[in-house]
Design a protein around this motif. Structure first.
Motif, PDB file in Angstrom:
ATOM      1  N   GLY A  29       0.804  -1.208   0.000  1.00 48.47           N
ATOM      2  CA  GLY A  29       0.000   0.000   0.000  1.00 48.47           C
ATOM      3  C   GLY A  29       0.836   1.257   0.000  1.00 48.47           C
ATOM      4  N   VAL A  30       0.154   2.398   0.097  1.00 51.34           N
ATOM      5  CA  VAL A  30       0.816   3.685  -0.063  1.00 51.34           C
ATOM      6  C   VAL A  30       1.832   3.968   1.043  1.00 51.34           C
ATOM      7  N   VAL A  31       1.641   3.397   2.230  1.00 55.39           N
ATOM      8  CA  VAL A  31       2.569   3.653   3.331  1.00 55.39           C
ATOM      9  C   VAL A  31       3.884   2.925   3.114  1.00 55.39           C
ATOM     10  N   LEU A  32       3.823   1.612   2.848  1.00 60.33           N
ATOM     11  CA  LEU A  32       5.051   0.830   2.708  1.00 60.33           C
ATOM     12  C   LEU A  32       5.762   1.070   1.390  1.00 60.33           C
ATOM     13  N   ASP A  33       5.021   1.501   0.364  1.00 65.45           N
ATOM     14  CA  ASP A  33       5.660   1.705  -0.926  1.00 65.45           C
ATOM     15  C   ASP A  33       6.085   3.150  -1.155  1.00 65.45           C
ATOM     16  N   LEU A  34       5.282   4.112  -0.712  1.00 65.58           N
ATOM     17  CA  LEU A  34       5.555   5.515  -1.025  1.00 65.58           C
ATOM     18  C   LEU A  34       6.002   6.306   0.199  1.00 65.58           C
ATOM     19  N   MET A  35       5.210   6.298   1.258  1.00 64.19           N
ATOM     20  CA  MET A  35       5.577   7.077   2.442  1.00 64.19           C
ATOM     21  C   MET A  35       6.893   6.631   3.053  1.00 64.19           C
ATOM     22  N   ILE A  36       7.249   5.374   2.854  1.00 68.66           N
ATOM     23  CA  ILE A  36       8.474   4.850   3.468  1.00 68.66           C
ATOM     24  C   ILE A  36       9.713   5.618   3.029  1.00 68.66           C
ATOM     25  N   LEU A  56      -8.958   3.747  -6.358  1.00 69.24           N
ATOM     26  CA  LEU A  56      -8.071   4.585  -7.161  1.00 69.24           C
ATOM     27  C   LEU A  56      -7.461   5.729  -6.372  1.00 69.24           C
ATOM     28  N   LEU A  57      -7.944   5.954  -5.162  1.00 67.48           N
ATOM     29  CA  LEU A  57      -7.369   6.976  -4.297  1.00 67.48           C
ATOM     30  C   LEU A  57      -6.982   6.337  -2.978  1.00 67.48           C
ATOM     31  N   GLU A  58      -5.707   6.430  -2.632  1.00 68.83           N
ATOM     32  CA  GLU A  58      -5.238   5.926  -1.343  1.00 68.83           C
ATOM     33  C   GLU A  58      -4.419   7.027  -0.692  1.00 68.83           C
ATOM     34  N   TYR A  59      -4.798   7.364   0.533  1.00 70.95           N
ATOM     35  CA  TYR A  59      -4.200   8.508   1.217  1.00 70.95           C
ATOM     36  C   TYR A  59      -3.842   8.111   2.645  1.00 70.95           C
ATOM     37  N   ALA A  60      -2.675   8.561   3.102  1.00 69.99           N
ATOM     38  CA  ALA A  60      -2.262   8.247   4.468  1.00 69.99           C
ATOM     39  C   ALA A  60      -1.484   9.413   5.058  1.00 69.99           C
ATOM     40  N   THR A  61      -1.605   9.567   6.359  1.00 65.91           N
ATOM     41  CA  THR A  61      -0.770  10.503   7.101  1.00 65.91           C
ATOM     42  C   THR A  61      -0.152   9.758   8.271  1.00 65.91           C
ATOM     43  N   GLU A  88       2.746  12.879   4.766  1.00 71.08           N
ATOM     44  CA  GLU A  88       1.546  12.723   3.946  1.00 71.08           C
ATOM     45  C   GLU A  88       1.926  11.979   2.668  1.00 71.08           C
ATOM     46  N   ALA A  89       1.143  10.994   2.290  1.00 72.10           N
ATOM     47  CA  ALA A  89       1.388  10.246   1.060  1.00 72.10           C
ATOM     48  C   ALA A  89       0.060   9.951   0.381  1.00 72.10           C
ATOM     49  N   GLN A  90       0.065  10.049  -0.949  1.00 70.79           N
ATOM     50  CA  GLN A  90      -1.177   9.812  -1.687  1.00 70.79           C
ATOM     51  C   GLN A  90      -0.899   9.174  -3.037  1.00 70.79           C
ATOM     52  N   LEU A 119       5.270  -0.056   9.242  1.00 71.53           N
ATOM     53  CA  LEU A 119       4.301  -1.033   9.728  1.00 71.53           C
ATOM     54  C   LEU A 119       3.568  -0.514  10.965  1.00 71.53           C
ATOM     55  N   ALA A 120       4.277   0.236  11.799  1.00 68.04           N
ATOM     56  CA  ALA A 120       3.639   0.834  12.970  1.00 68.04           C
ATOM     57  C   ALA A 120       2.588   1.854  12.543  1.00 68.04           C
ATOM     58  N   ALA A 121       2.868   2.623  11.480  1.00 68.92           N
ATOM     59  CA  ALA A 121       1.894   3.587  10.964  1.00 68.92           C
ATOM     60  C   ALA A 121       0.642   2.873  10.468  1.00 68.92           C
ATOM     61  N   VAL A 122       0.833   1.745   9.782  1.00 69.80           N
ATOM     62  CA  VAL A 122      -0.304   0.952   9.296  1.00 69.80           C
ATOM     63  C   VAL A 122      -1.110   0.406  10.467  1.00 69.80           C
ATOM     64  N   GLU A 123      -0.412  -0.122  11.477  1.00 72.90           N
ATOM     65  CA  GLU A 123      -1.100  -0.675  12.646  1.00 72.90           C
ATOM     66  C   GLU A 123      -1.838   0.415  13.415  1.00 72.90           C
ATOM     67  N   SER A 124      -1.238   1.586  13.512  1.00 71.53           N
ATOM     68  CA  SER A 124      -1.893   2.700  14.195  1.00 71.53           C
ATOM     69  C   SER A 124      -3.181   3.101  13.488  1.00 71.53           C
ATOM     70  N   ALA A 125      -3.112   3.172  12.144  1.00 72.96           N
ATOM     71  CA  ALA A 125      -4.310   3.518  11.375  1.00 72.96           C
ATOM     72  C   ALA A 125      -5.399   2.478  11.574  1.00 72.96           C
TER      73      ALA A 125
END
Length: 335
Positions: free
Chosen positions: A169-176, A201-206, A220-222, A311-317
């Motif tokens: 997903g956007v966290v492990l691939d882009l925000m990382i 088609l839209l994936e957004y994370a902070t 921020e990643a999108q 992974l912690a960011a994903v778990e927190s979300a």
């Protein structure tokens, strides 16, 4: 130094082109399960095309394997390369879970080969300058930082990106990318609080990172951004601010405080306003580290830590709670 590349998509070709510019390096083999893609890349650099990774390891005579495959495949191919006595250069993230990441690190260590992970932002000149400004004390003690990384959804070009079990997903691939840079610039991270939204088609994370120093970073990643790929970073300290923004013609801006101064076939690959390709700078550096057995700017353990924070960011979300780093991902309430 002889290099083989597995994975002939966008980054596989970036690696091939970069190696072609490095003196003393020859690409001797490229591998992809799609024979046409392997042959196309092979023709570009004068290498032999393979559809079998095992055959390439056995026949090419390579010293190094570049892994530019989908993220979920990194561990399998890295371990196989290490057990064949080949140094490994893998694209980020190192893996999609900590067990696989540790297996890659251990396999390389146990077989006496090196493992490098392509956290390329550390080689973007504008980000290197930010790091130098922070280390040099230009902005004083770091307090608050912000970073964003937004672009089109890569799943529209490569469908596997829609499958989080394969892409992360956007966290492990882009925000990382920014997670690793923030840790490089700001030190060890104490806790993470994340938010995530995905409607296809839209994936957004902070993510909000709290550092052991007390500094805070907001990331921020999108995917699915309706515009060009954009990155930006800003670091504010007790003595000033340093920032960069890829949408501006001037890549790096430093502002001192008053007191101190008185679309295509392949997935989008971020570019730098600098003259030299950061990917080539990165691969040159990794090759030199192999040649003189020196420590790289980004280590495999750094890549492991970036994955742990992601992974912690994903778990927190998922849980709605902050996650402590390095303490069995114990949950704590947000401050």
């Amino acid at each position: 130094m002889k290099v083989a590349i597995v994975g002939c998509g966008g980054l596989g070709n970036v690696h091939a082109d970069s190696y072609a510019n490095i003196p003393g390096v020859t690409v001797v083999g490229v591998c992809d399960i799609v024979e046409e893609m392997a042959q196309r890349t092979a023709d570009r650099v004068g290498a032999k095309a393979y559809v079998s990774f095992s055959d390439m390891l056995e026949q090419s005579g390579c010293d190094i394997v570049s892994i530019t495959l989908p993220s979920y495949m990194h561990k399998e191919f890295a371990v196989q390369a290490a057990e064949a006595g080949k140094h490994v250069i893998s694209e980020k993230p190192i893996a999609l879970n900590l067990e696989d990441a540790r297996a890659m690190i251990d396999a390389c260590k146990n077989n006496g080969v090196r493992l490098f992970v392509g956290h390329v932002v550390r080689f973007f000149p504008e980000y290197v300058q930010i790091k130098q400004q922070i280390d040099g004390g230009s902005i004083g003690k770091l307090g608050v930082s912000h970073a964003k990384r937004v672009g089109g959804h890569p799943g529209e070009v490569r469908n596997w990106y829609f499958d989080e079990s394969k892409s992360g997903g956007v966290v492990l691939d882009l925000m990382i990318h920014d997670i690793d840079f923030m840790r490089w610039a700001g030190g060890e991270v104490r806790s993470v609080f994340g938010l995530h939204k995905n409607n296809g088609l839209l994936e957004y994370a902070t993510a909000t990172l709290v550092f052991e120093s007390g500094a805070v970073a907001n990331l921020e990643a999108q995917w699915g951004y309706p515009g060009p790929f954009v990155t930006a970073a800003e670091f504010a300290g007790t003595g000033g601010v340093v920032r960069c923004d890829s949408s501006r013609s001037k890549s790096l801006q430093v502002r001192k405080s008053a007191a101190a101064t008185g679309g295509g076939q392949f997935v989008e690959v971020p570019q730098s306003p600098g003259y030299e390709s950061p990917y080539e700078l990165e691969l040159r550096h990794f090759i030199q580290c192999i040649r003189d057995n020196s420590e790289p700017v980004v280590t495999a353990e750094d890549a492991y830590k970036a994955l742990e924070i992601a992974l912690a960011a994903v778990e927190s979300a998922r849980t709605g709670k902050a996650i402590l780093i390095g303490q069995d991902t114990r949950e704590v309430s947000p401050r």
